[in-house]
Design an enzyme around this catalytic site. Structure first.
Site, mmCIF file in Angstrom:
data_model
loop_
_atom_site.group_PDB
_atom_site.id
_atom_site.type_symbol
_atom_site.label_atom_id
_atom_site.label_comp_id
_atom_site.label_asym_id
_atom_site.label_seq_id
_atom_site.Cartn_x
_atom_site.Cartn_y
_atom_site.Cartn_z
ATOM 1 N N ARG A 168 -11.292 -3.826 -9.740
ATOM 2 C CA ARG A 168 -10.099 -3.207 -9.725
ATOM 3 C C ARG A 168 -9.331 -3.911 -11.069
ATOM 4 N NH1 ARG A 168 -6.675 -3.289 -4.521
ATOM 5 N NH2 ARG A 168 -6.144 -5.674 -4.710
ATOM 6 N N ARG A 185 3.978 -5.798 6.894
ATOM 7 C CA ARG A 185 2.806 -6.315 7.044
ATOM 8 C C ARG A 185 2.917 -7.155 8.437
ATOM 9 N NH1 ARG A 185 1.131 -6.195 1.401
ATOM 10 N NH2 ARG A 185 -1.196 -6.803 1.117
ATOM 11 N N ARG A 217 -5.908 -8.914 -11.315
ATOM 12 C CA ARG A 217 -5.003 -9.737 -10.553
ATOM 13 C C ARG A 217 -5.853 -10.820 -9.993
ATOM 14 N NH1 ARG A 217 -2.798 -5.926 -5.642
ATOM 15 N NH2 ARG A 217 -2.901 -7.910 -4.398
ATOM 16 N N LYS A 249 -4.453 1.989 -0.669
ATOM 17 C CA LYS A 249 -2.972 2.119 -0.401
ATOM 18 C C LYS A 249 -2.361 2.438 -1.541
ATOM 19 C CE LYS A 249 -2.033 -1.835 1.450
ATOM 20 N NZ LYS A 249 -3.306 -2.536 1.460
ATOM 21 N N ARG A 251 -7.340 -12.728 2.374
ATOM 22 C CA ARG A 251 -6.392 -11.714 2.607
ATOM 23 C C ARG A 251 -6.535 -10.976 3.571
ATOM 24 N NH1 ARG A 251 -6.444 -9.570 -3.180
ATOM 25 N NH2 ARG A 251 -5.359 -7.734 -2.556
HETATM 26 P P1 AMP Z 1 -0.681 -6.330 -2.534
HETATM 27 O O1 AMP Z 1 -0.299 -6.181 -3.561
HETATM 28 O O2 AMP Z 1 -0.018 -5.375 -1.362
HETATM 29 O O3 AMP Z 1 -2.208 -6.546 -1.821
HETATM 30 O O4 AMP Z 1 0.288 -7.837 -1.943
HETATM 31 C C1 AMP Z 1 -0.066 -8.845 -2.640
HETATM 32 C C2 AMP Z 1 0.225 -10.310 -2.029
HETATM 33 O O5 AMP Z 1 1.576 -10.163 -1.891
HETATM 34 C C3 AMP Z 1 -0.222 -10.280 -0.557
HETATM 35 O O6 AMP Z 1 -1.598 -11.018 -0.415
HETATM 36 C C4 AMP Z 1 0.770 -11.452 0.058
HETATM 37 O O7 AMP Z 1 0.455 -12.608 -0.448
HETATM 38 C C5 AMP Z 1 2.155 -10.747 -0.716
HETATM 39 N N1 AMP Z 1 2.833 -9.752 0.031
HETATM 40 C C6 AMP Z 1 2.879 -8.388 -0.268
HETATM 41 N N2 AMP Z 1 3.670 -7.629 0.752
HETATM 42 C C7 AMP Z 1 3.718 -8.558 1.809
HETATM 43 C C8 AMP Z 1 4.429 -8.497 3.053
HETATM 44 N N3 AMP Z 1 5.100 -7.160 3.461
HETATM 45 N N4 AMP Z 1 4.539 -9.435 3.529
HETATM 46 C C9 AMP Z 1 4.137 -10.527 3.179
HETATM 47 N N5 AMP Z 1 3.268 -10.816 2.041
HETATM 48 C C10 AMP Z 1 3.210 -9.773 1.195
#
Ligand code: AMP
Length: 216
Positions: free
Chosen positions: A120, A81, A154, A8, A165
């Site tokens: 990553r 999400r 990360r 993404k 996740r």
């Molecule tokens: P990402 O970088 O998009 O993989 O997001 C990293 C982490 O941030 C996720 O595993 C969630 O803990 C939190 N997170 C990001 N976006 C959301 C969202 N829209 N709703 C809930 N948690 C989120």
């Protein structure tokens, strides 16, 4: 939309260059808040480090603020999400008379996701993403753009957290795709994200460009 590691962020970075939109990644926004060590950041960290979703009320408030600050085209990455987040976003965009045009769904197999996430890396200064095998920097371990910035991994990219996740994605986020498929006016672009990033990018770009052309 898509599971963690589907590409993404990589695709969003390319698409905003192509179409001149602003990239809003909820994950990036939350990581920045977390890094500031604010009270809110510490609260976010509890969920993020466990691979769980941040509660809807917190997400909706933070993202509504971020969306309001953008003037012009927008590429949302990682948000919404949950269906509740999708409904809140729809309401906000309807009030602004600026509904979503398209949803890009990137699919990927679990074994590919785990392999991708393990390699990553990102630059802590500019946020540019790399992969030790698929998208390596010119000088191993360092950002191409920020001279001496050492790339970091990360904290939620370890295998156990990635599996959590993925579970959160299946339990809470996949339903959002069904929610959007129920909206007649919305184009859904589905792509197979198991392929190299350039191939996926070409396919998404073509699909979005033809939607753009159809609207003119
Ligand atoms: P990402 O970088 O998009 O993989 O997001 C990293 C982490 O941030 C996720 O595993 C969630 O803990 C939190 N997170 C990001 N976006 C959301 C969202 N829209 N709703 C809930 N948690 C989120």
């Amino acid at each position: 939309m898509g599971p963690p590691g589907a590409g993404k962020g990589t695709q969003a970075e390319r698409l905003v260059k192509e179409f001149g939109m602003k990239h809003l990644s909820s994950g990036d926004i939350f990581r920045a808040e977390k890094a500031s060590n604010s009270e809110l950041g510490l609260r976010l960290a509890r969920y993020m480090d466990a691979g769980e979703l941040v509660p809807d009320d917190v997400v909706v408030e933070m993202m509504a603020k971020a969306v309001t600050q953008v003037d012009g085209g927008l590429m949302l990455d990682g948000f919404p999400r949950t269906v509740a987040q999708g409904e809140a976003l729809d309401k906000q965009l309807a009030e602004a008379a600026s509904p979503l045009d398209a949803v890009v769904v990137i699919t990927a197999d679990d074994d590919i996701i785990v392999k991708r996430i393990a390699g990553r890396r990102a630059c802590p200064l500019c946020g540019r993403g790399y992969h030790v095998t698929f998208m390596p920097p010119r000088r191993e371990g360092y950002c191409d753009d920020c001279d001496n910035a050492e790339l970091t991994q990360r904290s939620d990219d370890c295998e156990a957290t990635v599996r959590q996740r993925l579970e959160a994605y299946r339990a809470q986020t996949e339903a959002v795709i069904g929610y959007y498929k129920g909206c007649d006016s919305l184009a859904i672009v589905e792509v197979d994200g198991n392929r190299p990033a350039e191939v996926v990018a070409d396919e998404v770009t073509q699909a979005l460009a033809s939607l753009d052309a159809a609207r003119v």
